[in-house]
Design a protein around this motif. Sequence first.
Motif, PDB file in Angstrom:
ATOM      1  N   LEU A  28       2.436   2.039   5.204  1.00  0.00           N
ATOM      2  CA  LEU A  28       1.953   1.660   6.209  1.00  0.00           C
ATOM      3  C   LEU A  28       0.730   0.863   6.094  1.00  0.00           C
ATOM      4  O   LEU A  28       0.604  -0.139   6.924  1.00  0.00           O
ATOM      5  CB  LEU A  28       1.617   2.656   7.020  1.00  0.00           C
ATOM      6  CG  LEU A  28       2.663   3.718   7.908  1.00  0.00           C
ATOM      7  CD1 LEU A  28       2.134   4.808   8.605  1.00  0.00           C
ATOM      8  CD2 LEU A  28       3.423   2.676   8.810  1.00  0.00           C
ATOM      9  N   SER A  29      -0.309   1.150   5.264  1.00  0.00           N
ATOM     10  CA  SER A  29      -1.344   0.354   5.323  1.00  0.00           C
ATOM     11  C   SER A  29      -1.137  -1.221   4.475  1.00  0.00           C
ATOM     12  O   SER A  29      -1.514  -2.112   5.081  1.00  0.00           O
ATOM     13  CB  SER A  29      -2.320   0.922   4.356  1.00  0.00           C
ATOM     14  OG  SER A  29      -1.927   1.200   3.090  1.00  0.00           O
ATOM     15  N   GLY A  58     -14.725  -2.472   4.132  1.00  0.00           N
ATOM     16  CA  GLY A  58     -13.840  -1.598   3.589  1.00  0.00           C
ATOM     17  C   GLY A  58     -14.120  -0.694   2.448  1.00  0.00           C
ATOM     18  O   GLY A  58     -13.760   0.579   2.113  1.00  0.00           O
ATOM     19  N   CYS A  59     -15.024  -1.123   1.494  1.00  0.00           N
ATOM     20  CA  CYS A  59     -15.560  -0.324   0.627  1.00  0.00           C
ATOM     21  C   CYS A  59     -16.574   0.808   1.153  1.00  0.00           C
ATOM     22  O   CYS A  59     -16.477   1.943   0.917  1.00  0.00           O
ATOM     23  CB  CYS A  59     -16.794  -1.042  -0.298  1.00  0.00           C
ATOM     24  SG  CYS A  59     -15.943  -2.264  -1.386  1.00  0.00           S
ATOM     25  N   PHE A  99      -5.945   2.773   3.975  1.00  0.00           N
ATOM     26  CA  PHE A  99      -6.024   1.567   4.651  1.00  0.00           C
ATOM     27  C   PHE A  99      -7.453   0.745   4.357  1.00  0.00           C
ATOM     28  O   PHE A  99      -7.376  -0.464   4.257  1.00  0.00           O
ATOM     29  CB  PHE A  99      -6.397   2.034   6.346  1.00  0.00           C
ATOM     30  CG  PHE A  99      -4.972   2.169   6.955  1.00  0.00           C
ATOM     31  CD1 PHE A  99      -4.812   1.535   7.981  1.00  0.00           C
ATOM     32  CD2 PHE A  99      -4.155   3.119   6.619  1.00  0.00           C
ATOM     33  CE1 PHE A  99      -3.473   1.541   8.839  1.00  0.00           C
ATOM     34  CE2 PHE A  99      -2.834   3.220   7.018  1.00  0.00           C
ATOM     35  CZ  PHE A  99      -2.727   2.489   8.228  1.00  0.00           C
ATOM     36  N   SER A 100      -8.511   1.368   4.009  1.00  0.00           N
ATOM     37  CA  SER A 100      -9.638   0.688   3.499  1.00  0.00           C
ATOM     38  C   SER A 100      -9.390   0.074   2.095  1.00  0.00           C
ATOM     39  O   SER A 100      -9.854  -1.120   1.719  1.00  0.00           O
ATOM     40  CB  SER A 100     -10.812   1.540   3.570  1.00  0.00           C
ATOM     41  OG  SER A 100     -10.833   2.613   2.575  1.00  0.00           O
ATOM     42  N   ILE A 101      -8.753   0.783   1.324  1.00  0.00           N
ATOM     43  CA  ILE A 101      -8.422   0.131  -0.039  1.00  0.00           C
ATOM     44  C   ILE A 101      -7.579  -1.082   0.136  1.00  0.00           C
ATOM     45  O   ILE A 101      -7.608  -2.124  -0.738  1.00  0.00           O
ATOM     46  CB  ILE A 101      -7.722   1.169  -0.932  1.00  0.00           C
ATOM     47  CG1 ILE A 101      -8.872   2.116  -1.550  1.00  0.00           C
ATOM     48  CG2 ILE A 101      -7.029   0.335  -2.083  1.00  0.00           C
ATOM     49  CD1 ILE A 101      -8.228   3.274  -2.255  1.00  0.00           C
ATOM     50  N   ASN A 102      -6.621  -0.839   0.933  1.00  0.00           N
ATOM     51  CA  ASN A 102      -5.840  -2.248   1.390  1.00  0.00           C
ATOM     52  C   ASN A 102      -6.516  -3.427   1.724  1.00  0.00           C
ATOM     53  O   ASN A 102      -6.248  -4.734   1.614  1.00  0.00           O
ATOM     54  CB  ASN A 102      -4.490  -1.901   2.259  1.00  0.00           C
ATOM     55  CG  ASN A 102      -3.087  -1.817   1.295  1.00  0.00           C
ATOM     56  OD1 ASN A 102      -2.780  -2.612   0.806  1.00  0.00           O
ATOM     57  ND2 ASN A 102      -2.910  -0.258   1.373  1.00  0.00           N
ATOM     58  N   ALA A 103      -7.563  -3.194   2.625  1.00  0.00           N
ATOM     59  CA  ALA A 103      -8.476  -4.215   3.155  1.00  0.00           C
ATOM     60  C   ALA A 103      -8.916  -4.845   2.276  1.00  0.00           C
ATOM     61  O   ALA A 103      -9.105  -5.979   2.075  1.00  0.00           O
ATOM     62  CB  ALA A 103      -9.058  -3.545   4.411  1.00  0.00           C
ATOM     63  N   VAL A 104      -9.652  -4.129   1.195  1.00  0.00           N
ATOM     64  CA  VAL A 104     -10.556  -4.737   0.321  1.00  0.00           C
ATOM     65  C   VAL A 104      -9.555  -5.379  -0.806  1.00  0.00           C
ATOM     66  O   VAL A 104      -9.995  -6.711  -1.360  1.00  0.00           O
ATOM     67  CB  VAL A 104     -11.169  -3.501  -0.588  1.00  0.00           C
ATOM     68  CG1 VAL A 104     -11.798  -4.114  -2.053  1.00  0.00           C
ATOM     69  CG2 VAL A 104     -12.059  -2.931   0.352  1.00  0.00           C
ATOM     70  N   MET A 105      -8.469  -4.954  -1.267  1.00  0.00           N
ATOM     71  CA  MET A 105      -7.512  -5.653  -2.076  1.00  0.00           C
ATOM     72  C   MET A 105      -7.338  -7.101  -1.208  1.00  0.00           C
ATOM     73  O   MET A 105      -6.747  -8.039  -2.030  1.00  0.00           O
ATOM     74  CB  MET A 105      -6.339  -4.722  -2.366  1.00  0.00           C
ATOM     75  CG  MET A 105      -6.591  -3.731  -3.269  1.00  0.00           C
ATOM     76  SD  MET A 105      -5.482  -2.546  -3.766  1.00  0.00           S
ATOM     77  CE  MET A 105      -3.950  -3.573  -3.963  1.00  0.00           C
TER      78      MET A 105
END
Length: 142
Positions: A28-29, A58-59, A99-105
């Motif tokens: 989903l993320s 995100g981090c 979700f935050s890891i996907n934002a950072v990536m």
Amino acid sequence: MLTAASPYLLELGLSKSFMSLVFMAGPLSGLIVQPLIGVLADRSTSRWGRRRPFMLAGCTICAIAILQLGWARTISGWFGGGDGFAIAIAVWSIYLIDFSINAVMSTDRALVVDTLPPSQQEEGGAWAGRMFGFGSVTGFFV
């Protein structure tokens, strides 16, 4: 990190049948967050750059969510909640982490394209992948 989440959630009392709903967070993320953050970052006019504020946010969210996941039962106790509330906190934390890891990536990949000339983008992407892998392995042992 999330490899230890299944036994932890089972220890908190989550049933095995609901475990698959928890781990829908990853797909989903990727489906929702990466395109959304990409569009928002592309339109950003921040003085710190288009990508960096999203990476920092995100981090920060990821770090808070990891702490929240580890302390889910304690946080639940602070509010007088039981095991059900602790499970809800843990599941919420897992979704926040994904979700935050996907934002950072996604911003990391875009930052490589934004800052490097085309002749160096392939090597920059490879180095970003190496660092992500190294960080994942190191985080697993921490």
